[in-house]
Design an enzyme around this catalytic site. Structure first.
Site, short mmCIF file in Angstrom:
data_model
loop_
_atom_site.label_atom_id
_atom_site.label_comp_id
_atom_site.label_asym_id
_atom_site.label_seq_id
_atom_site.Cartn_x
_atom_site.Cartn_y
_atom_site.Cartn_z
N GLU A 1 -3.39 -13.76 1.26
CA GLU A 1 -3.54 -12.95 2.30
C GLU A 1 -5.11 -12.94 3.03
O GLU A 1 -5.15 -13.21 4.05
CB GLU A 1 -3.39 -11.44 1.92
CG GLU A 1 -3.90 -10.51 3.11
CD GLU A 1 -3.16 -8.96 2.72
OE1 GLU A 1 -3.02 -8.79 1.66
OE2 GLU A 1 -3.08 -8.17 3.62
N SER B 1 0.82 -1.24 -0.06
CA SER B 1 -0.02 0.08 -0.05
C SER B 1 0.77 1.10 -0.05
O SER B 1 1.93 1.39 0.47
CB SER B 1 -0.80 -0.01 1.18
OG SER B 1 -1.66 -1.11 1.23
C1 LIG Z 1 -4.72 -2.77 10.39
C2 LIG Z 1 -4.17 -2.75 9.01
C3 LIG Z 1 -3.14 -3.13 8.44
C4 LIG Z 1 -2.52 -3.07 7.51
N1 LIG Z 1 -1.52 -3.92 7.11
C5 LIG Z 1 -0.82 -3.39 5.71
C6 LIG Z 1 0.27 -4.19 5.26
O1 LIG Z 1 0.97 -4.82 6.15
N2 LIG Z 1 0.93 -3.91 4.26
C7 LIG Z 1 0.30 -3.21 3.16
O2 LIG Z 1 0.74 -2.95 2.11
N3 LIG Z 1 -1.02 -2.44 3.36
C8 LIG Z 1 -1.71 -2.86 4.94
N4 LIG Z 1 -2.72 -2.24 4.97
C9 LIG Z 1 -3.35 -1.27 4.32
C10 LIG Z 1 -4.56 -2.06 3.61
O3 LIG Z 1 -4.43 -3.09 2.52
C11 LIG Z 1 -5.49 -0.46 2.72
O4 LIG Z 1 -5.58 0.25 3.74
C12 LIG Z 1 -6.46 -1.23 1.88
O5 LIG Z 1 -6.18 -1.59 0.88
C13 LIG Z 1 -7.43 0.11 1.70
O6 LIG Z 1 -6.76 1.26 0.95
P1 LIG Z 1 -6.53 2.68 1.38
O7 LIG Z 1 -6.46 2.90 2.83
O8 LIG Z 1 -5.87 3.37 0.57
O9 LIG Z 1 -8.20 3.09 1.25
P2 LIG Z 1 -8.93 3.48 -0.16
O10 LIG Z 1 -8.27 2.69 -1.33
O11 LIG Z 1 -8.53 4.97 -0.27
O12 LIG Z 1 -10.44 3.47 0.10
C14 LIG Z 1 -11.22 4.51 0.86
C15 LIG Z 1 -12.53 4.12 0.80
O13 LIG Z 1 -13.13 4.04 -0.44
C16 LIG Z 1 -13.54 2.58 -0.73
N5 LIG Z 1 -13.39 2.16 -2.18
C17 LIG Z 1 -12.06 2.42 -2.83
N6 LIG Z 1 -12.26 2.00 -4.07
C18 LIG Z 1 -13.53 1.14 -4.21
C19 LIG Z 1 -14.40 0.75 -5.47
N7 LIG Z 1 -13.75 0.32 -6.47
N8 LIG Z 1 -15.66 0.31 -4.84
C20 LIG Z 1 -16.23 0.78 -3.82
N9 LIG Z 1 -15.68 1.36 -2.82
C21 LIG Z 1 -14.29 1.45 -2.91
C22 LIG Z 1 -12.82 1.65 0.35
O14 LIG Z 1 -13.67 0.56 0.61
C23 LIG Z 1 -12.83 2.58 1.33
O15 LIG Z 1 -14.03 2.62 2.25
C24 LIG Z 1 -3.18 -2.32 6.26
C25 LIG Z 1 -4.51 -1.60 6.90
C26 LIG Z 1 -5.30 -1.73 7.94
C27 LIG Z 1 -6.22 -1.12 8.56
#
Ligand SMILES: Cc1cc2nc3c(=O)[nH]c(=O)nc-3n(C[C@H](O)[C@H](O)[C@H](O)COP(=O)(O)OP(=O)(O)OC[C@H]3O[C@@H](n4cnc5c(N)ncnc54)[C@H](O)[C@@H]3O)c2cc1C
Length: 393
Positions: A230, A115
């Protein structure tokens, strides 16, 4: 002899040669790996025996009954659940031999550098660059939400190696050395107060080409193996009946008649049954896994896991009333493990909020189930044929 009887025999030989009472923990784990009893479905020489995956519990039970130490799987979940299956599928023989043994024994912790601030759900939009220089790649960029980066020796990393092609095609997958001087790990505080994850800055990090997993430009495909695994490793953990999040609330219900109400009873029964259905579905999923890599069905498991964890921990806090609001102050602690269901009710309630975000948000997983399990029409994708460098950001 890779049936249950054969495996029990091998476990007995291991225990006789390395009695747990007199063998150091690490020595025992290394010997277990070398005996092919680490993950029995892996190939011989790589901790397994090419046996059916469904026989692993036979080995685990034999060794646990003899008091043997385990490899503390919750501490090394990213290595076991995500890095290992990817290395097994795409790694060279040399990479498999170098990485899998210390990964399994827990000598080397792994984290996942996927991410980025502008690329979470839309992971393929990532901007961290890897530029080839002779036999090395020079990596610059920023990753975020990286669980366990502060503990990790290695990371699985995806980076952009070709900005001139559409976003899914210009990505390459690497193993990154977290001790490289260009890697900077900074804690990120979560809703629970602790810092289980981090932001990671990569500045001129050098990765030998020998640490590339898969072909140049094929990183998106390699990453799918990681992501599918995962979801199974987050949502499909093996649990005993009434295990996981439902356990403490059922225990409280039994031991605290003073807290019971009719309405909470109905909700507890409904959630108990749903937790059991989900557990049994997980067993079925693992049986399918015995035959290959997980498919999109794992996304369904992970969706249910997140919803149930949040509903059950919410019910627990409600049941406990004011007591449920008390919880240990974990401010700025750096936990040694990713713990979804541990500690007190307040912690469980807060930590489970992340379950519907980590490993793919519930909205994104619903899309995957809709498109790849149910065969519904795909979301419109306007950027499929646009070079990554021309995308608006
Ligand atoms: C506790 C925790 C541990 C994590 N550990 C890791 C890790 O070790 N390594 C790593 O790489 N990442 C990690 N992550 C990151 C995680 O994979 C991302 O937070 C997640 O993929 C969402 O991306 P974002 O936070 O950028 O949200 P965004 O992608 O910006 O999403 C924001 C909102 O928009 C919605 N949304 C986005 N696109 C769509 C769509 N096409 N249709 C409908 N709704 C949509 C989402 O559901 C969300 O509600 C972790 C996250 C958490 C909370």
């Amino acid at each position: 002899m890779t049936d249950a009887t054969g495996l029990k025999g091998r476990a007995a030989e291991l225990l006789a040669a390395h009695p747990p009472a007199t063998t150091g923990r690490l020595d025992f784990l290394r010997a277990r790996f070398d005996a092919g009893l680490a993950w029995v479905h892996f190939p011989e020489g790589l901790g397994g025996l090419g046996a059916p995956r469904s026989l692993q519990p036979v080995v685990d039970a034999e060794l646990a009954a003899a008091g043997a130490p385990d490899n503390d799987p919750r501490r090394i979940g990213i290595g076991l659940g995500m890095a290992a299956p990817t290395i097994l599928q795409y790694g060279t023989e040399e990479q498999k031999r170098r990485f899998l043994r210390p990964l399994w024994t827990g000598e080397e912790v792994w984290c996942q550098l996927f991410s980025e601030p502008g690329a979470g759900s839309d992971l393929a939009a990532l901007g961290t660059r890897a530029v080839r220089q002779d036999d090395e790649w020079i990596v610059d960029g920023q990753k975020v939400w990286t669980s366990s980066a502060h503990l990790a020796r290695w990371a699985i990393l995806i980076a952009r190696t070709d900005p001139d092609v559409p976003k899914h095609r210009g990505i390459t997958y690497f193993v990154c050395d977290m001790t490289d001087p260009g890697v900077e790990v900074r804690p990120l505080r979560q809703i629970t107060g602790e810092a289980e994850f981090n932001e990671v800055f990569l500045t001129g990090v050098r990765i030998p080409d020998a640490h590339r997993l898969g072909e140049v430009g094929d990183g998106w495909r390699v990453a799918q193996t990681t992501l599918m695994n995962e979801r199974v490793s987050i949502g499909g953990m093996r649990l005993p009946r009434e295990g996981g999040m439902i356990a403490p609330v059922a225990r409280t219900w039994r031991t605290r008649p003073d807290l019971r109400t009719h309405d909470l009873h109905q909700r507890l029964l409904t959630l108990w049954v749903e937790a059991e259905v989900s557990r049994l579905t997980g067993e079925r999923l693992r049986q399918q896994l015995a035959a290959g890599q997980p498919g999109p069905e794992g996304s369904g498991m992970k969706l249910t896991f997140a919803r149930l964890n949040q509903e059950i921990s919410g019910l627990e806090v409600e049941l406990l009333g004011e007591e449920g609001l008390l919880y240990d102050d974990w401010s700025l602690r750096r936990p040694e493990l990713v713990d979804f269901t541990g500690r007190d009710a307040g912690y469980r309630y807060l930590r489970s909020k992340g379950n519907s975000i980590e490993g793919g948000t519930s909205e994104v997983l619903l899309n995957i189930v809709a498109e790849r399990v149910l065969g519904l029409p795909a979301e419109p994708r306007t950027d499929k044929d646009v070079a990554w460098k021309d995308l608006s950001r």
